[in-house]
Design an enzyme around this catalytic site. Structure first.
Site, mmCIF file in Angstrom:
data_model
loop_
_atom_site.group_PDB
_atom_site.id
_atom_site.type_symbol
_atom_site.label_atom_id
_atom_site.label_comp_id
_atom_site.label_asym_id
_atom_site.label_seq_id
_atom_site.Cartn_x
_atom_site.Cartn_y
_atom_site.Cartn_z
ATOM 1 N N GLU A 1 0.819 -1.219 0.000
ATOM 2 C CA GLU A 1 0.000 0.000 0.000
ATOM 3 C C GLU A 1 0.853 1.271 0.000
ATOM 4 O O GLU A 1 0.497 2.273 -0.634
ATOM 5 C CB GLU A 1 -0.936 0.011 1.210
ATOM 6 N N HIS B 1 -11.772 -5.702 8.166
ATOM 7 C CA HIS B 1 -12.305 -5.227 6.896
ATOM 8 C C HIS B 1 -13.483 -4.282 7.088
ATOM 9 O O HIS B 1 -14.065 -3.817 6.132
ATOM 10 C CB HIS B 1 -12.763 -6.402 6.015
#
Length: 795
Positions: free
Chosen positions: A527, A594
């Site tokens: 990321e 999540h």
């Protein structure tokens, strides 16, 4: 010597006289830079400046590197690159001292307008109207910032842009000719050896080796990271040895690795000439491990390196000082005499002092004039004259006044006069005016307020008809992105699983095959470097959409977004913009890692971004349309549980816009205002339906963007009608709900309109538990909303 004599810009051999002139100019720049470091440290120690980190010891290596830095190239460095900046013309010695003094006049200190400490350099990438400058004809520098290895992620993106310009057919267009010359541009990246211990460095070097981009990384190795020796920093005590597994071989990707001595001017030039040309032609990244660098003044002005270096090491540094060694080489090879060298040294000393003196006079003269103005006003007041004279005399005696000294003295006098408007009016007027104007020096430029500001983007409403098709949310996005890529050749999108399978929620399904791998592509699970790609591409004139799969994972990517991008427009005094769009998804889902909604973390880390929180995919498409017309970085968070929900497809999908900072009332009501955003709005709507059956009328406001937030104070207008307000948020207590509460209650003075105490309903003080019950009890639910609203109505 033959290679040193080559002109890297023209590939022509120089005559001896031209060669001599070129070498002595490099030596002159190196000596001037050393003098700037020595004099800069003295300015700090005498109190004229606050703090300094300088580039002494790296001068010769940097003038050697600068020989191969061409127009169109980019620098992504750190705060010890002053010599490289001087040699390339990116910065001047006078600007260097103006920055040391924190001069807020951008004419004197155009590098940051007094916001950054010394040694932080920048170039301009856009004009005052937000249009791209001819970067291909400029020597460019990404704006420095202090976090170690922070320059690495964006360096990857700056180099990737060259690859894009070379391989992306959509960019083979005359309208991009001012941004690149067939991708020939190199990103020159500098980093201290100790900073290669950071994860940023390793992630980016791996990514560069995979991608094969023109990245030249120079590691300045002076043997220490402040006081910690290399043996405790790096495996095998050598970054070049530690990187050997990444060495490019025939038939593989990877990087090239070179070692050089930082005092060996001729040797460095001989290594750099073919190495830099290879990077430029083949896009093979390389690391240049520049060893045996010295640090004559130690790490910074905050301490002495004599505390941790042995006498033997200190003597070695004196003997192998790069300027001393370059001088010896020049004399021994007959390029110049001792007398010529001495003249260069003397001229350099005088020139640097002149630069220092000019910078200081430009800085201090207006401050002394302001101080004199305040003193004269103080002396003009007859009431409490003895006490005021003492204050005026004290202010006048300050040899090097600051603005805060002036305001503090004036405030002291006003307190003595009890802020009496009749007696103290001239002083009070001066205080209020000066405070307002001087605050502007430090407050402006956080956002682009020019023609490309979102506030100047015309709203175009979505158009629907009776027969508008009803499709799933992901199909709205898929059709939108398809039209976007067909209409805007500067847009590229990338992220984990974005290319081949079209992202995990199918927003890009089938689009890589249609628009090409150069424009829509997959990345590894990294990321940080995904953000770096987006940052570099955006700095160079492209419009990247950089995806992080889930909002929870933005924490991996947050450092460059927060430290670099969010403050970029501010710390360059408006000279650089980075219009990256970060795409992610979040809020409701059943899984601890999540389903997070760390909005407080994000909005407090990303001041300088637009933060968009659409409730559905149609709103998201409109926001993308708006953002792509601005030059401000943005984070757009799609609702994770909304991809399969049905929506009407707008007829003008590719052009309608959603105004940023303007809430939308999605349900009219009279009894209570409920403020929220994103996925939880559907739960609020469900609760409102049930409350309506109990004769309680709820007005629901979707803020749409958290940054900017309700710029027209529409929430206050709703509160004028209902006199009750509830903020609902999936973030933890004290997160985004507290931000919204502060904005409406304090900034909009909504507290004046309340009949009952305002409330917040948030997620619980922990990560959301797994499963449907975990979601229900971890985040706001309809029953909780109903209960709180009923309590408020009964108060």
């Amino acid at each position: 010597m033959e290679n040193v004599a080559r002109n890297s810009e023209t590939e022509e051999m120089l005559s001896f006289e031209d060669f001599k002139k070129s070498v002595l100019n490099d030596f002159k720049i190196a000596v001037e830079s050393r003098e700037a470091s020595l004099l800069g440290r003295r300015e700090v120690l005498t109190g004229k400046a606050k703090f300094g980190i300088f580039g002494d010891g790296k001068e010769v290596a940097q003038v050697a590197v600068a020989r191969f830095f061409q127009n169109g190239d980019w620098r992504s460095g750190y705060y010890r690159d002053q010599t490289l900046a001087f040699a390339t013309g990116i910065g001047t010695i006078e600007q260097f001292f103006s920055q040391l003094y924190a001069d807020t006049d951008i004419h004197n200190e155009p590098l940051s307008g007094g916001r950054n400490m010394v040694g932080h350099f920048t170039s301009q990438n856009m004009d005052e109207n937000g249009n791209w400058l001819p970067l291909v004809n400029m020597k460019n520098s990404a704006t420095d910032f202090a976090p170690t290895a922070g320059q690495m992620p964006r360096a990857l993106g700056l180099a990737l842009a060259s690859k894009q310009f070379r391989i992306n057919p959509s960019l083979k267009n005359e309208k991009y000719s001012h941004l690149s010359k067939n991708g020939n541009e190199i990103c020159f990246t500098t980093i201290g050896d100790a900073a290669t211990s950071e994860g940023h460095f390793w992630e980016v070097m791996n990514a560069a080796g995979v991608l094969q981009v023109p990245l030249a990384v120079f590691v300045w190795d002076d043997g220490y990271g402040i006081s910690v020796p290399t043996s405790k920093q790096t495996t095998k005590g050598s970054i070049s040895e530690a990187l050997r597994g990444l060495q490019k071989e025939r038939g593989t990707n990877g990087i090239d690795i070179y070692t050089m001595k930082g005092w060996d001017y001729a040797g460095m030039c001989e290594t750099l000439e073919p190495a830099i040309e290879k990077i430029r032609q083949t896009h093979t990244p390389a690391v240049f491990h520049v060893q045996e660098i010295t640090q004559p003044q130690g790490h910074s002005t905050s301490g002495s390196h004599e505390r941790y270096k042995s006498q033997a090491r200190l003597q070695w540094e004196r003997d192998w000082d790069c300027i001393k060694q370059m001088k010896n080489w020049i004399v021994e090879t007959g390029i110049a005499t001792e007398e010529e060298i001495e003249k260069i040294r003397l001229d350099a000393k005088n020139y640097v002092k002149e630069c220092r003196n000019r910078a200081w006079e430009k800085y201090i003269t207006p401050l002394k004039a302001e101080r004199q103005k305040a003193v004269e006003i103080l002396n003009s007041i007859t009431f409490q004259q003895n006490e005021l004279n003492k204050i005026a005399t004290g202010l006048a005696s300050i040899k090097e006044p600051l603005r805060k000294d002036i305001l503090s003295s004036v405030a002291e006098a006003l307190a003595l006069l009890r802020y009496d408007k009749n007696i103290a009016k001239p002083l009070l007027d001066y205080y209020r005016f000066s405070k307002k104007e001087w605050n502007k020096l430090y407050d402006k430029f956080q956002y682009d307020e020019g023609p490309k500001s979102a506030a100047n983007i015309k709203e175009i409403k979505a158009e629907f008809s009776a027969d508008s098709p009803v499709v799933s949310g992901y199909e709205v996005l898929n059709k939108y992105f398809d039209q976007l890529f067909a209409n805007n050749s500067s847009v590229v999108a990338f992220g984990e699983d974005l290319g081949k399978i079209g992202d995990v929620n199918q927003g890009f399904a089938g689009l890589q095959d249609k628009h090409g791998e150069a424009r829509i592509f997959d990345t590894g699970i990294r990321e940080l470097s995904i953000m770096g790609k987006g940052i570099g591409l955006a700095l160079r004139g492209l419009r990247p959409i950089a995806e992080v799969q889930y909002m929870d994972y933005l924490l991996y990517a947050l450092e460059p977004l927060s430290d670099d991008v969010a403050s970029l427009h501010y710390r360059t005094a408006g000279k650089q913009s980075c219009p990256i769009i970060v795409r992610t998804r979040g809020h409701r889902l059943e899984g601890m890692f999540h389903s997070g909604s760390p909005m407080g973390t994000l909005i407090n880390s990303l001041r300088g971004f637009y933060v968009c929180v659409p409730r559905n995919m149609t709103q998201a498409a409109g926001m993308y349309n708006t953002l792509l017309q601005t030059n401000t970085p943005a984070l757009l968070i799609e609702s994770l549980n909304g991809y399969r929900l049905k929506e009407k497809l707008p007829a003008n999908l590719s052009i309608f816009t959603v105004p940023l900072g303007v809430p939308e009332t999605i349900r009219e009501g009279a009894d209570i205002t409920i403020v929220s955003y994103g996925s939880v709005l559907r739960i609020i709507q469900d609760a409102a339906e049930k409350l309506a059956a109990q004769n309680i009328s709820c007005e629901i406001i979707d803020v749409q963007t958290l940054l900017p937030f309700d710029t027209h104070h529409l929430i206050k207008k709703s509160l004028e009608k209902t006199n009750r307000i509830l903020f609902v948020d999936e973030d933890v207590p004290g997160g985004a709900a507290a931000f919204m509460f502060n904005k409406v209650m304090e900034e909009q003075q909504g507290y004046k309109l309340l009949d009952v105490a305002p409330r917040t309903i948030t997620g619980k003080n922990h990560k959301p538990a797994y499963g449907s019950d975990g979601d229900y009890f971890s985040k706001p639910n309809a029953e909780e909303i109903i209960d709180v609203v009923r309590e408020m109505m009964e108060e």
